[in-house]
Design an enzyme around this catalytic site. Sequence first.
Site, mmCIF file in Angstrom:
data_model
loop_
_atom_site.group_PDB
_atom_site.id
_atom_site.type_symbol
_atom_site.label_atom_id
_atom_site.label_comp_id
_atom_site.label_asym_id
_atom_site.label_seq_id
_atom_site.Cartn_x
_atom_site.Cartn_y
_atom_site.Cartn_z
ATOM 1 N N ASP A 24 0.824 -1.208 0.000
ATOM 2 C CA ASP A 24 0.000 0.000 0.000
ATOM 3 C C ASP A 24 0.861 1.263 0.000
ATOM 4 O OD1 ASP A 24 -2.218 1.880 0.708
ATOM 5 O OD2 ASP A 24 -3.259 -0.008 1.093
ATOM 6 N N SER A 75 -6.687 4.159 -1.569
ATOM 7 C CA SER A 75 -6.759 2.732 -1.273
ATOM 8 C C SER A 75 -8.121 2.129 -1.602
ATOM 9 C CB SER A 75 -6.426 2.484 0.197
ATOM 10 O OG SER A 75 -5.101 2.862 0.477
ATOM 11 N N HIS A 136 -11.599 11.888 -0.024
ATOM 12 C CA HIS A 136 -12.760 11.646 0.826
ATOM 13 C C HIS A 136 -13.897 12.603 0.496
ATOM 14 C CE1 HIS A 136 -10.955 8.892 3.860
ATOM 15 N NE2 HIS A 136 -9.845 9.489 3.491
ATOM 16 N N ARG A 166 -3.368 15.865 4.706
ATOM 17 C CA ARG A 166 -2.989 14.489 4.392
ATOM 18 C C ARG A 166 -3.108 14.246 2.891
ATOM 19 N NH1 ARG A 166 -2.704 10.049 8.086
ATOM 20 N NH2 ARG A 166 -3.472 8.078 7.257
ATOM 21 N N ASP A 167 -4.252 14.613 2.342
ATOM 22 C CA ASP A 167 -4.463 14.534 0.900
ATOM 23 C C ASP A 167 -4.179 15.868 0.219
ATOM 24 O OD1 ASP A 167 -5.288 11.860 1.118
ATOM 25 O OD2 ASP A 167 -7.312 12.497 1.644
ATOM 26 N N ARG A 202 -8.398 15.689 11.114
ATOM 27 C CA ARG A 202 -9.034 14.427 10.726
ATOM 28 C C ARG A 202 -8.483 13.206 11.451
ATOM 29 N NH1 ARG A 202 -7.150 12.903 4.656
ATOM 30 N NH2 ARG A 202 -7.617 10.803 5.413
ATOM 31 N N ARG A 209 -11.523 4.807 11.449
ATOM 32 C CA ARG A 209 -12.096 3.775 10.594
ATOM 33 C C ARG A 209 -11.780 2.393 11.163
ATOM 34 N NH1 ARG A 209 -8.364 4.199 5.154
ATOM 35 N NH2 ARG A 209 -6.369 3.645 6.070
ATOM 36 N N ARG A 281 -16.449 9.108 0.460
ATOM 37 C CA ARG A 281 -15.774 7.841 0.726
ATOM 38 C C ARG A 281 -16.243 7.302 2.072
ATOM 39 N NH1 ARG A 281 -9.205 7.460 0.773
ATOM 40 N NH2 ARG A 281 -9.063 6.271 2.698
ATOM 41 N N GLY A 282 -16.478 6.020 2.144
ATOM 42 C CA GLY A 282 -17.178 5.470 3.276
ATOM 43 C C GLY A 282 -16.393 5.064 4.498
ATOM 44 N N ASP A 283 -15.119 4.687 4.338
ATOM 45 C CA ASP A 283 -14.445 4.037 5.457
ATOM 46 C C ASP A 283 -14.363 4.914 6.696
ATOM 47 O OD1 ASP A 283 -12.642 5.685 4.087
ATOM 48 O OD2 ASP A 283 -10.910 4.434 4.559
ATOM 49 N N ARG A 284 -14.139 6.206 6.521
ATOM 50 C CA ARG A 284 -14.018 7.104 7.672
ATOM 51 C C ARG A 284 -15.317 7.867 7.956
ATOM 52 N NH1 ARG A 284 -8.872 7.215 9.643
ATOM 53 N NH2 ARG A 284 -7.198 6.571 8.235
ATOM 54 N N LYS A 356 -5.972 -1.768 7.101
ATOM 55 C CA LYS A 356 -6.253 -2.096 5.697
ATOM 56 C C LYS A 356 -7.044 -3.388 5.534
ATOM 57 C CE LYS A 356 -4.123 1.483 3.995
ATOM 58 N NZ LYS A 356 -4.791 2.505 3.172
ATOM 59 N N ASP A 424 1.600 3.542 2.972
ATOM 60 C CA ASP A 424 0.511 4.515 2.987
ATOM 61 C C ASP A 424 0.362 5.168 4.356
ATOM 62 O OD1 ASP A 424 -1.710 5.926 1.973
ATOM 63 O OD2 ASP A 424 -3.084 4.431 2.760
ATOM 64 N N HIS A 428 1.702 8.953 5.220
ATOM 65 C CA HIS A 428 0.827 10.086 5.549
ATOM 66 C C HIS A 428 1.343 10.911 6.720
ATOM 67 C CE1 HIS A 428 -2.359 9.656 2.709
ATOM 68 N NE2 HIS A 428 -2.731 8.462 3.110
ATOM 69 N N ASP A 465 -1.630 -0.278 -4.611
ATOM 70 C CA ASP A 465 -2.915 0.327 -4.938
ATOM 71 C C ASP A 465 -2.783 1.779 -5.365
ATOM 72 O OD1 ASP A 465 -2.034 0.987 -2.420
ATOM 73 O OD2 ASP A 465 -4.016 0.958 -1.496
ATOM 74 N N HIS A 466 -1.685 2.429 -4.987
ATOM 75 C CA HIS A 466 -1.407 3.827 -5.353
ATOM 76 C C HIS A 466 -0.031 4.169 -4.815
ATOM 77 C CE1 HIS A 466 -1.987 5.079 -1.175
ATOM 78 N NE2 HIS A 466 -3.075 4.349 -1.166
ATOM 79 N N HIS A 496 -1.110 11.233 -1.280
ATOM 80 C CA HIS A 496 -0.757 10.221 -2.265
ATOM 81 C C HIS A 496 -0.077 10.873 -3.466
ATOM 82 C CE1 HIS A 496 -4.329 7.610 -0.662
ATOM 83 N NE2 HIS A 496 -3.363 7.749 0.211
#
Length: 555
Positions: A24, A75, A136, A166-167, A202, A209, A281-284, A356, A424, A428, A465-466, A496
């Site tokens: 990752d 991811s 996100h 972060r992003d 964040r 998550r 985006r759902g995970d967080r 992950k 990853d 970050h 994945d990235h 990323h």
Amino acid sequence: MVEALKKNSAWKGRRGPVVLVIMDGVGYGKYKEGDAVADSKMYNLEAIKAKSPHTRLKAHGTAVGLPSDEDMGNSEVGHNAIGCGRVFSQGAALVSKSIESGAMFQGKTWREVIGNVKTSGGALHFIGLFSDGNVHSHIDHLKAMIIKAKEEGVKKVRIHVLFDGRDVGETSALEYVDPFETFLKSLNNASFDARIASGGGRMWITMDRYGADWAMVERGWKTHVLGMGRQFSSAREAVETYRKEIPGIIDQDLKEFVITENGKPVGTIEDGDSVIYFNFRGDRALEMTAAFEQDDFDKFNRIRRPKVVYAGMMEYDGDMHVPKRYLVSPPAIDRTMGEYLAASGVRTLAISETQKYGHVTYFFNGNRTGKFSEELEDYIEITSDVLPFEQRPWMKCAEITDAVLEAIESGKYNFIRLNYPNGDMVGHTGNYEAVVCSMEAMDLQLGRLAKAVEKAGGIMVISADHGNSDDMFEHDKKTGAVIYKEDGQPKAKTSHSLNPVPCIIYDPEHKGEYTYKPGEGVLKTGLGISSLAATCIQLLGFIPPEDYDPSVLAM
């Protein structure tokens, strides 16, 4: 349900399993300065690559279903693409199209959210990641909804901002706050009042998550809902104060703040209000959603749970139908590799640590909770450490490897997929030394895996994945020069990258089914990570579905 895959009669078989290793956040850097992957002593990875065919795969932008090639991969969309073998339009693109066409505002959920506050006289609240990182969320989506809410007669809007760092740039918060405050000022009048009400970083509040740190969500609940937290007169004051008090703090770690006027919070969430979690985006988003929606909730004491109309930007869990209301439907991802393998009798193991685990299961399976076959599939979650990743940059890569080695030796599985989160999660943090440590720790585990795969007569596919750890410094977009801070140190990049990722096929018992020239890039070029599905299916001895993106193998 899908039909079983057809066997490839030309495939001569292998004694051992196919092992898909997802490193990752590990790509091929564009710049020499700041490429922590290239700067690490990755002796095992280089040795494997030297004796294996390899290529580079695209892992961002349109190659993973994002709006443009200026959009970095992530991811979630990365594992979607790897697992389903095709490219689906993803969250950012779907939301933008829905707003542009007006479909979002014509939908049932938007009508319920707006109708509720118009009837009750309550406030419309927005909670989400406050940036244009497009991983996100996107601040333009937030602005569009605020404008529409005003047009439709909403009187009061409150925004609960989660700073990114972060992003996007690690200390860019005020680059979003100041223009946004100007934007709100241009809208506000005697009949419309929109303000930032609370916020924080964040990685400190709200956006946990996989149940890794519910204390983050509790802090977010107290901040956004109850108005409990350190008080400030503005978001700018909060950011500037924390930066002075905590030297070196970056946006993602900023402490919680509550905006007050005359000693009272300006935006607690009350009965009769409506709430939109504007992350797509759902995970967080799942944990805060649970705090709002679940009657039987035991993760922390909510103190009070306001009666609100709550909606997510998208459906964050398609199987559990969470949240109950959402503004934009997610991509309908079907016929994933996992489903085909289960239908074909392939025994599978999916494994990673908590950070992950959802990616090699839920996202890999096309945003689907649960297994396709209880009999054929095993999932293992290694519990992640709950502390800053730069303090344990090796994370749980050794424990993941221990379990995979046991699985290989057992002979039980035909296909094993695993994710090493190091590149990853540590990437970050912006801590270069920690990232190098994380890469070298992971490399030790790649060496262990290679020996086990060779002994078992299997095949190892190494990819990612990235990118992330391959681009750790900010560079001038025009000249490519490193950007330095006032103290003379390079400005850390925590987001990323837009760089390609590896694809290495380590096949010690190759039997001539495909072109194989060790040390030469003889695999197909110009493909994306969605091609990994067809590649793995071929290496398992099957013919990939016709509409899957092409394998990297020349067979």
